[in-house]
Design an enzyme around this catalytic site. Structure first.
Site, PDB file in Angstrom:
ATOM      1  N   GLY A 136      12.260  -0.063 -13.053  1.00  0.00           N
ATOM      2  CA  GLY A 136      10.817  -0.013 -12.905  1.00  0.00           C
ATOM      3  C   GLY A 136      10.456   0.251 -11.451  1.00  0.00           C
ATOM      4  O   GLY A 136      11.235  -0.070 -10.537  1.00  0.00           O
ATOM      5  N   LYS A 166      -3.149  -4.710  -7.845  1.00  0.00           N
ATOM      6  CA  LYS A 166      -2.459  -5.037  -6.591  1.00  0.00           C
ATOM      7  C   LYS A 166      -2.464  -3.883  -5.591  1.00  0.00           C
ATOM      8  O   LYS A 166      -2.558  -4.099  -4.383  1.00  0.00           O
ATOM      9  CB  LYS A 166      -1.016  -5.472  -6.877  1.00  0.00           C
ATOM     10  N   SER A 187      -4.181 -16.341 -17.742  1.00  0.00           N
ATOM     11  CA  SER A 187      -3.508 -16.605 -16.466  1.00  0.00           C
ATOM     12  C   SER A 187      -3.220 -18.101 -16.283  1.00  0.00           C
ATOM     13  O   SER A 187      -4.066 -18.953 -16.571  1.00  0.00           O
ATOM     14  CB  SER A 187      -4.380 -16.126 -15.305  1.00  0.00           C
ATOM     15  N   ASP A 240       4.890 -12.204  -3.824  1.00  0.00           N
ATOM     16  CA  ASP A 240       5.715 -12.082  -5.039  1.00  0.00           C
ATOM     17  C   ASP A 240       7.215 -12.081  -4.717  1.00  0.00           C
ATOM     18  O   ASP A 240       8.010 -12.743  -5.390  1.00  0.00           O
ATOM     19  CB  ASP A 240       5.386 -10.786  -5.780  1.00  0.00           C
TER      20      ASP A 240
END
Ligand code: ATR
Length: 279
Positions: A126, A65, A14, A101
């Protein structure tokens, strides 16, 4: 010193600790920010242990999430519409959940890349956590109709239902792509690139000057964006800028100040990411 973390699995690579450390230095805010590996099974206990040790805020990434959304005691409107949380802030003995996001993506596309999103006929490929995170912000930014396609069509249907804008947001089958006409904005929100693969997409999707975006960065973004470039698409954007912008939004929520993002973006682009964007 306030303690923050990013939780996910895998998490070793990350970039968030580096980004938040840079923001802290820039704004003169002292903070500790580390990465904690947690699978879906471990998430609840790991987050509780983090809170017990004094943790006051966390970023949440794959595959957690939606779990983070479920455990939040309160959520922002954009997190509720996404059904996914990427930012947690400690409140008393619970967590307040937000999702930065989508705002991060819109800021990157409009601010850094100078793209006008208004009225763009948009294809979102998606329907997992990443797609759900960005769809509300894209709609709020004024895109035109949004078409969602996904390998598992029920998830596309669920995303479309959650947006609550029938007539503007549509679910279609992946195998019907050839019949959908062309798009001004095409976003790959699948995780297919992580396995170096690419959904089978027809060239008839491209409008005369489309923007093509992959929400991932680094090697995972290469198959999809290389395909677009090979077909002469000029506006090709990976998810590195979105990553930096969503981090800045989280930082602003926790610390009350939004950091400058250009320096850390340039640093990460130079060092870590193979594929440069074309503006
Ligand atoms: P994320 O949080 O990254 O969105 P996710 O919730 O697991 O992760 O969603 C992954 C997305 O990539 C889904 O839309 C998935 O399609 P399914 O819902 O049908 O599983 C999509 N995906 C993953 N691998 C794919 C592939 N090889 N081809 C097409 N779609 C793929």
């Amino acid at each position: 010193m306030k303690h923050f973390s990013v939780l996910g699995h895998p998490i070793a690579h990350s970039l968030s600790p580096r980004i938040h450390a840079a923001f802290g230095r820039q704004t003169g805010i002292e903070l500790k920010y580390d990465a904690i590996d947690a699978t879906a099974e471990e998430f609840f206990d790991t987050l509780q242990a983090f809170a017990d040790a004094g943790g006051v805020g966390a970023n949440i990434t794959l595959p957690l999430k939606q779990s983070a959304f479920a455990l939040s005691s309160s959520v922002t409107d954009r997190a509720r519409r996404a059904g996914a949380v990427n930012t947690l802030a400690r409140t008393g003995d619970g967590w307040h959940g937000d999702n930065t996001d989508g705002e991060g993506l819109v800021r990157d596309l409009t601010g850094r890349h100078g793209l006008d999103l208004r009225g763009r006929r948009t294809l979102l490929i998606g329907a997992g956590g990443a797609a759900r995170g960005v769809a509300p912000a894209l709609l709020d930014a004024g895109i035109g109709d949004l078409y969602v396609v996904n390998r598992t069509s029920e998830r596309a249907d669920a995303l479309v239902d959650a947006m609550g804008q029938p007539g503007r947001v549509h679910s279609r089958y992946l195998h019907d792509l050839r019949t959908l006409g062309d798009f001004d904005l095409i976003i790959n929100a699948t995780s297919a690139g992580r396995g170096a693969s690419l959904p089978d997409l027809p060239l008839s999707l491209f409008s005369p000057r489309p923007a093509v975006v992959d929400l991932s960065y680094g090697e995972a973004a290469i198959p999809f964006l290389a395909w677009a470039r090979a077909n002469d698409v000029r506006d090709v954007v990976d998810g590195l800028g979105m990553l930096v912008e969503q981090a800045a939004e989280s930082f602003a929520l926790w610390h009350g100040v939004r950091p400058q993002t250009d320096a850390i973006y340039a640093e990460l682009r130079a060092k870590d990411v193979v594929l440069a964007t074309a503006d």
